[in-house]
Motif scaffolding. Structure first.
Motif, PDB file in Angstrom:
ATOM      1  N   THR A  12       0.617  -1.525   0.136  1.00 14.23           N
ATOM      2  CA  THR A  12      -0.009  -0.234  -0.278  1.00 14.23           C
ATOM      3  C   THR A  12       1.163   0.825  -0.310  1.00 14.23           C
ATOM      4  O   THR A  12       2.211   1.186  -0.108  1.00 14.23           O
ATOM      5  N   ASP A  13       0.514   2.416  -0.229  1.00 18.83           N
ATOM      6  CA  ASP A  13       0.595   4.052   0.064  1.00 18.83           C
ATOM      7  C   ASP A  13       0.318   4.584   1.286  1.00 18.83           C
ATOM      8  O   ASP A  13      -0.696   4.859   1.610  1.00 18.83           O
ATOM      9  N   PRO A  14       1.595   4.411   1.972  1.00 16.41           N
ATOM     10  CA  PRO A  14       0.699   4.714   3.483  1.00 16.41           C
ATOM     11  C   PRO A  14       0.485   5.896   3.729  1.00 16.41           C
ATOM     12  O   PRO A  14      -0.231   5.754   4.302  1.00 16.41           O
ATOM     13  N   ALA A  15       0.953   6.849   2.971  1.00 15.91           N
ATOM     14  CA  ALA A  15       0.596   8.202   2.694  1.00 15.91           C
ATOM     15  C   ALA A  15      -1.088   8.464   2.441  1.00 15.91           C
ATOM     16  O   ALA A  15      -1.571   9.219   2.871  1.00 15.91           O
ATOM     17  N   LEU A  16      -1.047   7.850   1.304  1.00 11.30           N
ATOM     18  CA  LEU A  16      -2.835   7.856   1.224  1.00 11.30           C
ATOM     19  C   LEU A  16      -3.178   7.162   1.548  1.00 11.30           C
ATOM     20  O   LEU A  16      -4.168   7.348   2.279  1.00 11.30           O
ATOM     21  N   ASP A  17      -2.807   6.068   1.967  1.00  6.14           N
ATOM     22  CA  ASP A  17      -3.649   5.649   3.440  1.00  6.14           C
ATOM     23  C   ASP A  17      -4.323   6.391   4.718  1.00  6.14           C
ATOM     24  O   ASP A  17      -5.149   6.221   5.244  1.00  6.14           O
ATOM     25  N   ALA A  18      -3.633   7.747   4.135  1.00 11.90           N
ATOM     26  CA  ALA A  18      -3.258   8.354   5.855  1.00 11.90           C
ATOM     27  C   ALA A  18      -4.157   9.458   5.705  1.00 11.90           C
ATOM     28  O   ALA A  18      -3.936   9.765   6.560  1.00 11.90           O
ATOM     29  N   TRP A  20      -3.384  11.766   3.683  1.00 14.39           N
ATOM     30  CA  TRP A  20      -2.958  12.792   2.933  1.00 14.39           C
ATOM     31  C   TRP A  20      -2.981  12.927   1.101  1.00 14.39           C
ATOM     32  O   TRP A  20      -3.424  12.179   0.648  1.00 14.39           O
ATOM     33  N   GLU A  21      -3.876  13.895   0.535  1.00 18.19           N
ATOM     34  CA  GLU A  21      -4.337  14.107  -0.459  1.00 18.19           C
ATOM     35  C   GLU A  21      -3.165  14.651  -1.402  1.00 18.19           C
ATOM     36  O   GLU A  21      -2.557  15.595  -1.519  1.00 18.19           O
ATOM     37  N   GLU A  22      -2.350  14.073  -2.444  1.00 15.03           N
ATOM     38  CA  GLU A  22      -1.634  13.965  -3.846  1.00 15.03           C
ATOM     39  C   GLU A  22      -0.148  14.562  -2.691  1.00 15.03           C
ATOM     40  O   GLU A  22       0.300  15.011  -2.986  1.00 15.03           O
ATOM     41  N   PRO A  23       0.504  13.255  -1.615  1.00 10.97           N
ATOM     42  CA  PRO A  23       1.277  13.640  -1.625  1.00 10.97           C
ATOM     43  C   PRO A  23       2.926  13.705  -1.892  1.00 10.97           C
ATOM     44  O   PRO A  23       2.783  12.480  -3.122  1.00 10.97           O
ATOM     45  N   PRO A  24       3.936  13.732  -2.124  1.00 11.86           N
ATOM     46  CA  PRO A  24       5.235  13.863  -2.187  1.00 11.86           C
ATOM     47  C   PRO A  24       5.366  12.030  -2.175  1.00 11.86           C
ATOM     48  O   PRO A  24       4.686  11.166  -1.419  1.00 11.86           O
ATOM     49  N   GLU A 230       3.233  13.176   5.668  1.00 17.98           N
ATOM     50  CA  GLU A 230       3.118  13.238   4.452  1.00 17.98           C
ATOM     51  C   GLU A 230       4.280  12.437   3.039  1.00 17.98           C
ATOM     52  O   GLU A 230       3.813  11.744   1.737  1.00 17.98           O
ATOM     53  N   HIS A 231       5.596  12.411   3.225  1.00 22.14           N
ATOM     54  CA  HIS A 231       6.124  11.965   2.976  1.00 22.14           C
ATOM     55  C   HIS A 231       6.415   9.495   2.965  1.00 22.14           C
ATOM     56  O   HIS A 231       7.783   9.432   2.735  1.00 22.14           O
ATOM     57  N   GLY A 232       5.568   9.645   4.306  1.00 21.97           N
ATOM     58  CA  GLY A 232       5.249   7.762   4.194  1.00 21.97           C
ATOM     59  C   GLY A 232       6.271   7.071   5.513  1.00 21.97           C
ATOM     60  O   GLY A 232       6.083   6.904   5.266  1.00 21.97           O
ATOM     61  N   THR A 233       7.133   9.223   6.018  1.00 21.29           N
ATOM     62  CA  THR A 233       7.556   8.305   7.596  1.00 21.29           C
ATOM     63  C   THR A 233       6.576   8.375   8.806  1.00 21.29           C
ATOM     64  O   THR A 233       5.547   9.074   8.970  1.00 21.29           O
ATOM     65  N   VAL A 234       7.399   7.698   9.923  1.00 21.62           N
ATOM     66  CA  VAL A 234       6.579   8.071  10.911  1.00 21.62           C
ATOM     67  C   VAL A 234       7.077   9.072  12.075  1.00 21.62           C
ATOM     68  O   VAL A 234       8.047   8.826  12.194  1.00 21.62           O
ATOM     69  N   VAL A 235       5.945   9.297  12.843  1.00 22.48           N
ATOM     70  CA  VAL A 235       6.990  10.611  13.320  1.00 22.48           C
ATOM     71  C   VAL A 235       6.227  10.465  14.553  1.00 22.48           C
ATOM     72  O   VAL A 235       5.211  10.466  14.872  1.00 22.48           O
TER      73      VAL A 235
END
Length: 399
Positions: A12-18, A20-24, A230-235
């Motif tokens: 999956t794309d984690p940023a999209l699933d989180a 975020w709209e049109e993430p980098p 938005e970069h798919g990282t966990v912060v």
């Protein structure tokens, strides 16, 4: 796969699933341990940029030159030092050869083209009948043994460069490769390998948070202190964390920890921030927000730590493994590049020269929350059974 299912397991794309709209593009690291020199510049840069306190009094652990010991709340980059004898080097090479022979750990239908070990989407290693891994295949010669740098001097247990070149020249002129190279086996494609194995070598590896596609720490956080960027990282948001510690047990890599009061301040006022709060690498989220490279990757003098789009990092890792296999180092393998593993692949991809356990990494990490559907299903059936038993007892009692 549905939205809810993608939240727990699989590609999956984690940023999209989180949300975020049109993430980098998803960002990540590629750490090439084959060229790590153990300088710890990444550790220092990470601590300086993030103003991390010291880990205790910096007493020596006695475990080689590894005096930080492990990742923790105040150590977001950790350089491991592993000493290996010739026997262990041979065992690592043999285990890597078995992965190459099996095409492991590719996942999917049998119609998928085999590629570099460690990835399901690896590039083909042959073209027009020519094996791209081995430029020596038509020369009749062997592949020199080495580790990406000049060999150690003979007095320190390693072969001299002159001896290796002499042996290679002898093989190119028709000498028996096995006798010239001491019977050291073959490369991936069966080409005899030339040059004696060293009696000793260092494995150095800079470990970091994996920024998993399916992050157990993120899934179990009850306060929202952990979020997917938005970069798919966990912060981690330190001001929201309540220090419950659920994330600590949920991480299959043992990365995230709560900061203890044993940490030593590096500030003038002696204050240690965020004691009791969960802490880990953020992949320099503040720097990413300003289009800057993470501090560790920017300071690495050998480019052992590379940063970029995660897809590009996986491609670079596959190419590097193919190059090492071409040179006869079948022990080279990827870690975290398989999007069908137990955490859906990781944002931090590693090239290893031995089994993951040697580096303190789990061989088959699994996100604990990926089992939630199965757990709820079992709990549902158990509850239904209890209700049925209670109903039967009640109705039987009335008779």
């Amino acid at each position: 796969m549905g939205y809810l299912a993608r939240q727990l397991a699989g590609r999956t794309d984690p940023a999209l699933d989180a949300g975020w709209e049109e993430p980098p593009s998803r960002k990540g690291f590629f750490t090439d341990t084959s060229i790590c020199i153990g300088c710890k510049a990444c550790e220092v840069a990470c601590k300086e940029w993030n103003a991390l306190p010291m880990d205790g009094s910096l007493d020596l652990t006695g475990n080689s030159y590894d005096n930080t010991g492990d990742l923790g709340a105040s150590t977001w980059r950790h350089v491991a030092f592993v000493e290996q004898s010739k026997d262990r080097i041979e065992a690592a090479r043999e285990s890597g050869q078995r992965l190459v022979d099996l095409g492991m750990p590719t996942v999917g239908s049998p119609s998928q083209a085999p590629g570099v070990a460690g990835s399901a989407s690896a590039k083909p290693l042959s073209k027009d009948g020519e094996d791209l891994r081995n430029p020596y295949q038509n020369s009749g010669g062997g592949t020199p043994a080495g580790y990406g740098t000049l060999p150690a001097p003979p007095e320190h247990g390693g072969p001299s460069l002159g001896d290796m070149l002499t042996e290679k020249e002898a093989v190119d002129n028709g000498a028996d490769p096995l006798s010239a190279g001491g019977g050291l086996g073959t490369t991936v494609d069966g080409t005899p390998m030339v040059g004696p194995l060293p009696e000793f070598r260092w494995l150095m590896a800079s470990d970091v948070c994996k920024h998993c596609t399916h992050a157990g720490c993120l899934d179990v956080c009850p306060t929202g202190a952990l979020f997917r960027s938005e970069h798919g990282t966990v912060v981690v948001q330190a001001d929201i964390c309540n220090g419950c510690g659920y994330c600590v047990g949920a991480c299959p890599f043992g990365v995230i920890e709560r900061r203890s009061d044993d940490a030593v301040s590096v500030r003038g006022d002696g204050h240690v921030p965020d004691v009791g709060v969960a802490q880990k690498c953020t992949l320099c989220y503040d720097r990413l927000s300003h289009d800057q490279t993470p501090a560790c990757a920017q300071t690495c003098p050998t480019t052992s730590i590379q940063f970029g789009a995660r897809e590009d990092m996986v491609t670079a890792a596959q190419d590097r493994v193919a190059q090492l296999h071409e040179q006869g180092f079948t022990e080279a393998r990827l870690y975290g590049a398989n999007d069908d593993d137990g955490v859906g692949g990781t944002g931090s991809v590693f090239l290893l020269l031995d089994e993951p356990e040697v580096y303190g990494l789990p061989p088959d990490p699994v996100c604990a929350t990926s089992k939630l559907p199965e757990m709820f299903r079992v709990a549902g059936w158990a509850g239904t059974g209890l209700l049925a038993a209670a109903a039967a007892a009640f109705l039987g009692g009335r008779r």
